[in-house]
Design an enzyme around this catalytic site. Structure first.
Site, PDB file in Angstrom:
ATOM      1  N   TYR A  26      98.787 -74.310  -2.554  1.00 60.95           N
ATOM      2  CA  TYR A  26      97.526 -75.347  -2.534  1.00 60.95           C
ATOM      3  C   TYR A  26      97.022 -75.371  -3.811  1.00 60.95           C
ATOM      4  CZ  TYR A  26      92.982 -77.149  -2.424  1.00 60.95           C
ATOM      5  OH  TYR A  26      91.864 -77.779  -2.742  1.00 60.95           O
ATOM      6  N   GLU A  46      88.050 -74.190  -7.723  1.00 63.44           N
ATOM      7  CA  GLU A  46      89.087 -73.976  -6.426  1.00 63.44           C
ATOM      8  C   GLU A  46      89.053 -72.553  -6.009  1.00 63.44           C
ATOM      9  OE1 GLU A  46      90.682 -76.241  -5.006  1.00 63.44           O
ATOM     10  OE2 GLU A  46      90.111 -77.955  -5.931  1.00 63.44           O
ATOM     11  N   CYS A  72      95.921 -95.651  10.488  1.00 61.34           N
ATOM     12  CA  CYS A  72      95.788 -94.168  11.372  1.00 61.34           C
ATOM     13  C   CYS A  72      96.420 -94.465  12.435  1.00 61.34           C
ATOM     14  CB  CYS A  72      94.361 -93.797  11.497  1.00 61.34           C
ATOM     15  SG  CYS A  72      94.547 -92.278  12.346  1.00 61.34           S
ATOM     16  N   ASP A 127      95.465 -78.756   1.805  1.00 60.80           N
ATOM     17  CA  ASP A 127      94.718 -77.716   2.523  1.00 60.80           C
ATOM     18  C   ASP A 127      94.242 -77.970   3.807  1.00 60.80           C
ATOM     19  OD1 ASP A 127      92.755 -79.637   2.351  1.00 60.80           O
ATOM     20  OD2 ASP A 127      91.162 -78.617   1.242  1.00 60.80           O
ATOM     21  N   GLN A 176      87.566 -69.844   0.212  1.00 60.90           N
ATOM     22  CA  GLN A 176      86.880 -69.355   1.572  1.00 60.90           C
ATOM     23  C   GLN A 176      85.384 -69.095   1.587  1.00 60.90           C
ATOM     24  OE1 GLN A 176      89.708 -66.482   0.264  1.00 60.90           O
ATOM     25  NE2 GLN A 176      90.597 -65.857   1.977  1.00 60.90           N
TER      26      GLN A 176
HETATM   27  S1  SF4 Z   1      90.811 -93.111  11.907  1.00 67.25           S
HETATM   28 FE1  SF4 Z   1      89.896 -91.164  12.666  1.00 67.25          FE
HETATM   29  S2  SF4 Z   1      91.426 -89.807  13.169  1.00 67.25           S
HETATM   30 FE2  SF4 Z   1      92.444 -91.484  11.614  1.00 67.25          FE
HETATM   31  S3  SF4 Z   1      92.001 -90.499   9.563  1.00 67.25           S
HETATM   32 FE3  SF4 Z   1      90.120 -91.690  10.101  1.00 67.25          FE
HETATM   33  S4  SF4 Z   1      88.674 -90.353  11.113  1.00 67.25           S
HETATM   34 FE4  SF4 Z   1      90.571 -89.341  11.033  1.00 67.25          FE
END
Ligand code: SF4
Length: 326
Positions: free
Chosen positions: A128, A46, A207, A146, A51
């Site tokens: 994190y 981690e 989503c 993150d 970086q």
């Molecule tokens: S549907 Fe597209 S924007 Fe939504 S989490 Fe998946 S890759 Fe990301």
């Protein structure tokens, strides 16, 4: 947006967890720290990943652990040995903090703390990293956010919630370490910053952002700079200088002397990138009876590779070794 709010407002996004974890189980990249349950080894991974790109960490992780296989060996090692092994990973403050934290724990005679709260008291471990270590190594139900996870959460929820709070509500308390890594993996391989691969996304149906045009992230121009170094050789030995202990960047590390005047033979040219700057580096060669400055030493290549070298110096010497019989 409605889908996104539903994901959170249901109070039990178990379908999301199931789908995400099953995708992760099948499609996760094979990385050396995956499946690891030892707290020390996860901690090292981690800190390295904070970086440095995954591809570079993959090359260096195994060597570091062979040199310092456990907390005790790291605590016992002199700092220059640790910095030497860190060379090429950049951001040496991380190695200094890792070493300081190992010594604190060794003095206490205690193992690595198992909770994020206790881990965050050690040098170099922020919110994190503490959550990532405690969840992956010890199964503590802590969300780790993150940059990748923050982006995924913001897109999933259409920017409707604080990423840490939202990630905590989505977290799978049974498999918190895998869940955190699955979210990171989704961000690193699928929900990419500029062009998310929504067609291939396992959680697209949850989503809020799927199929929508994303705001273009402004791309920052990288700075360009020139640097020149001297490669001074006396037989098979090379002159190196130590950076001052008070230097803001890479204090105490060893490097080739700078060339203030750029006359003479160019031995090699290379490009070296650090954060937002690309350095165009020229290395000028000289042989013969040059007196070493006070903070300089002449060393043969095999000895010199064991010093804490700056990443650029290591790169130059590796190139030199591959081109000559040094
Ligand atoms: S549907 Fe597209 S924007 Fe939504 S989490 Fe998946 S890759 Fe990301």
């Amino acid at each position: 947006m409605k889908r996104a709010l539903k994901l959170l407002s249901s109070g039990n996004p178990s379908a999301f967890r199931r789908v995400l974890l099953s995708w992760y189980d099948k499609h996760q990249r094979a990385l050396p720290w995956r499946g690891e349950s030892d707290g020390y080894r996860i901690w090292v991974s981690e800190i390295m990943l904070q970086q440095t790109r995954v591809a570079v960490v993959q090359q260096r992780y195994g060597n570091f652990l062979r040199r310092f296989p456990d907390l005790r060996s790291l605590a016992r090692a002199p700092l220059p040995r640790v910095l030497a092994e860190w060379s090429g990973l950049g951001y040496y403050r991380r190695a200094r903090n890792l070493h300081a934290a190992a010594r604190i724990l060794a003095r206490r005679g205690g193992p690595i703390p198992r909770t994020a709260v206790a881990l965050a008291e050690l040098p170099g471990i922020g919110r994190y990293t503490a959550a990532a270590i405690s969840s992956i190594a010890f199964g503590e139900p802590q969300a780790a956010v993150d940059g990748n996870v923050e982006r995924v959460v913001e897109r999933l929820l259409g920017g409707a919630a604080d990423p840490w709070q939202a990630a905590a509500r989505l977290l799978d308390a049974e498999r918190p370490g895998d869940f955190n890594q699955a979210m990171m993996e989704l961000g690193a391989t699928t929900c990419l910053p500029a062009k998310p691969r929504c067609q291939a996304c396992p959680v697209a149906k949850f989503c809020g952002q799927c199929g929508q045009r994303l705001k273009r992230m402004p791309t920052r121009r990288r700075k360009q700079a020139k640097q020149a170094y001297l490669l001074l050789r006396r037989g098979s030995k090379i002159l190196l200088q130590q950076r001052p202990a008070s230097a803001r960047l890479m204090p105490g590390m060893w490097e080739l002397p700078s060339a203030h005047r750029t006359g003479g033979t160019v031995k090699m040219r290379l490009r070296h990138s650090i954060t937002d700057t690309d350095y165009h580096v020229s290395v000028f060669a000289s042989e013969g009876s040059i007196r070493a400055p006070l903070n300089g030493i002449w060393l043969a290549l095999p000895t010199l590779q064991r010093l804490p070298l700056t990443g650029l110096t290591r790169k130059i010497l590796q190139r030199l070794a591959s081109e000559t019989n040094l």
